[in-house]
Design an enzyme around this catalytic site. Structure first.
Site, PDB file in Angstrom:
ATOM      1  N   GLU A 110      14.204  -1.538 -64.595  1.00 31.31           N
ATOM      2  CA  GLU A 110      14.092  -2.404 -65.778  1.00 31.31           C
ATOM      3  C   GLU A 110      14.625  -3.811 -65.469  1.00 31.31           C
ATOM      4  O   GLU A 110      15.653  -3.954 -64.800  1.00 31.31           O
ATOM      5  CB  GLU A 110      14.917  -1.794 -66.925  1.00 31.31           C
ATOM      6  CG  GLU A 110      14.853  -2.599 -68.208  1.00 31.31           C
ATOM      7  CD  GLU A 110      15.774  -2.049 -69.300  1.00 31.31           C
ATOM      8  OE1 GLU A 110      16.724  -1.306 -68.984  1.00 31.31           O
ATOM      9  OE2 GLU A 110      15.539  -2.380 -70.475  1.00 31.31           O
ATOM     10  N   LYS A 127       9.041  -2.619 -74.467  1.00 31.67           N
ATOM     11  CA  LYS A 127      10.085  -1.641 -74.808  1.00 31.67           C
ATOM     12  C   LYS A 127      10.093  -1.411 -76.317  1.00 31.67           C
ATOM     13  O   LYS A 127      10.265  -2.356 -77.090  1.00 31.67           O
ATOM     14  CB  LYS A 127      11.423  -2.202 -74.325  1.00 31.67           C
ATOM     15  CG  LYS A 127      12.626  -1.305 -74.496  1.00 31.67           C
ATOM     16  CD  LYS A 127      13.796  -1.911 -73.718  1.00 31.67           C
ATOM     17  CE  LYS A 127      15.083  -1.153 -73.863  1.00 31.67           C
ATOM     18  NZ  LYS A 127      16.129  -1.669 -72.963  1.00 31.67           N
ATOM     19  N   CYS A 141      13.615   2.251 -70.480  1.00 35.40           N
ATOM     20  CA  CYS A 141      15.025   2.644 -70.624  1.00 35.40           C
ATOM     21  C   CYS A 141      15.379   3.423 -71.879  1.00 35.40           C
ATOM     22  O   CYS A 141      15.148   4.613 -71.970  1.00 35.40           O
ATOM     23  CB  CYS A 141      15.929   1.419 -70.454  1.00 35.40           C
ATOM     24  SG  CYS A 141      17.640   1.953 -70.160  1.00 35.40           S
TER      25      CYS A 141
HETATM   26  N1  URP Z   1      18.753  -0.882 -70.850  1.00 31.91           N
HETATM   27  C1  URP Z   1      18.977  -0.021 -71.807  1.00 31.91           C
HETATM   28  O1  URP Z   1      18.177   0.156 -72.711  1.00 31.91           O
HETATM   29  N2  URP Z   1      20.158   0.639 -71.732  1.00 31.91           N
HETATM   30  C2  URP Z   1      20.641   1.446 -72.777  1.00 31.91           C
HETATM   31  C3  URP Z   1      21.509   2.484 -72.293  1.00 31.91           C
HETATM   32  C4  URP Z   1      20.828   3.789 -72.106  1.00 31.91           C
HETATM   33  O2  URP Z   1      19.792   4.028 -72.720  1.00 31.91           O
HETATM   34  O3  URP Z   1      21.334   4.605 -71.358  1.00 31.91           O
END
Ligand code: URP
Length: 384
Positions: free
Chosen positions: A119, A196, A233
């Protein structure tokens, strides 16, 4: 919380368990064993010279009478940011381009057909700071920004589909930012982009200061090497997000991520793997590696002291299959390339056995959810 000192769960088990116990533990923890891929020795040499890990595994499907095997190779890349976060923006982006270029060279030697990066791969994960400059300067056009052009070159050179998750600046719509994955065909053409859908507001992962929830739904991209989707993510915590990509026909869903040990390491082996099982598809979970230090202190809104680092990004990228089997993870502490060979026929084969698509009762959930999101809905609780 373990940092770089703890290499991986797999190495720990291999080091401490007697062989017979190890086999049983792996059978239960990892499912049907994945075969080690016989990758070229020059690929291992190049990986060792470039100081990154290379691992390769194959998932098997049964032979069918009417369909030929649909064997494709995926490449998952996890990496540190090579330069400190206070280095000028263009220098950081260029260093990342050079790093990825070297890893993709090795992926090409290994016959990879589709490659996916982590990401926001062109930048340090600066969203925790809530500062705008210089971090918003890492944003680029998904259609013709320098990173997309760079990936188009890679795609053409190596006949490889490239999935490139970036911070997108949408100049056509008010110059706003998105957390986007650009999908580039092996022809070099931009096939499309996906955004996203779920934005975290968890501790330091308070990303809504920069971009909002994606507005492109759940596109699936038909490539020469199968139908792919990208669940970025935090979307991996949302089973309906995976489901919609699968309903749109995804055979492989990538989950490019940036997440840290203290928050999610115990969830990591479960979520993408469960999504592969529940949706009869392959899932590819990718996480960045190491610690990133920012110039200014920030707080997490949790009463704790201000700090300049995010915590430890634990790598551990892996691939899971529809039958619940999975590869070992890449390490927690090194850059790495995970090459996996998949026979996409496995998706339908498992679907025919378990039948989750057939037994999913989607019409019932569609009706009940449509009611539940109404402002005047009252939960159906039966009381005495
Ligand atoms: N980049 C992101 O969405 N991180 C959030 C933390 C997770 O989902 O573990």
């Amino acid at each position: 919380m373990a940092g770089a000192g703890f290499e991986s769960l797999e190495r720990c088990l291999e080091k401490h368990l007697p062989l017979a116990d190890l086999q049983e533990v792996k059978r239960i923890l990892y499912g049907k064993e994945t075969r080690k891929l016989d990758l070229p020795s020059r690929a291992f040499e190049a990986a060792s010279k470039g100081d990154f890990e290379l691992q390769g595994y194959a998932f098997q499907a049964l032979t069918e009478q009417q369909r030929r095997p649909r064997t494709v190779r995926m490449g998952l890349v996890q990496n540190r940011t090579p330069l400190p976060a206070d280095t000028p923006v263009v220098k950081q982006v260029t260093a990342l381009h050079r790093r990825i270029e070297a890893i993709v060279e090795v992926a090409a030697m290994c016959g990879v057909n589709i490659i996916c990066f982590q990401e926001a791969w062109t930048m340090p994960f600066a969203f925790c700071t809530r500062e705008k400059l210089p971090w918003t300067e890492f944003a680029e056009s998904a259609e013709d920004g320098p990173t997309t052009k760079f990936c188009q070159e890679l795609a053409r050179k190596h006949d490889m589909v490239v999935v490139s998750p970036i911070l997108e600046r949408d100049t056509e719509h008010g110059d706003i930012l998105w957390n986007t994955a650009v999908v580039i065909s092996n022809s070099g053409a931009v096939l499309g982009k996906t955004r996203k859908n779920h934005i975290p507001r968890v501790g330091d992962f308070n990303e809504s200061t920069y971009y909002m929830e994606g507005n492109l739904g759940h596109p699936v991209f038909q490539t020469q090497f199968g139908r792919i989707a990208v669940n970025i993510c935090y979307g991996r915590h949302h089973p309906l997000n995976w489901l919609m990509y699968s309903i749109n026909g995804a055979e492989v869903i990538f989950n490019p991520s940036a997440t840290i040990g203290v928050l999610s390491e115990s969830l990591w082996p479960i979520e993408a793997r469960n999504a592969a099982i529940a949706n009869h598809c392959f899932t590819c979970a990718i996480n960045r590696v190491g610690e990133e230090l920012f110039p200014n202190e920030f707080t997490s809104g949790d009463g704790k002291k201000a700090h300049r680092d995010f915590g430890y990004f634990y790598g551990s990228s892996y691939v899971a299959a529809p039958d619940g089997s999975r590869t070992p993870g890449l390490s927690r502490n090194r850059d790495g390339l995970l090459v996996t060979e998949l026979d996409l026929n496995l998706c339908r084969q498992v679907n025919d056995i378990w039948g989750f698509k057939m037994t999913g009762r989607y019409e019932m959930y569609a009706r009940e959810l449509a009611e539940a999101v109404q402002p005047n809905y009252s939960p159906k609780i039966v009381k005495e």
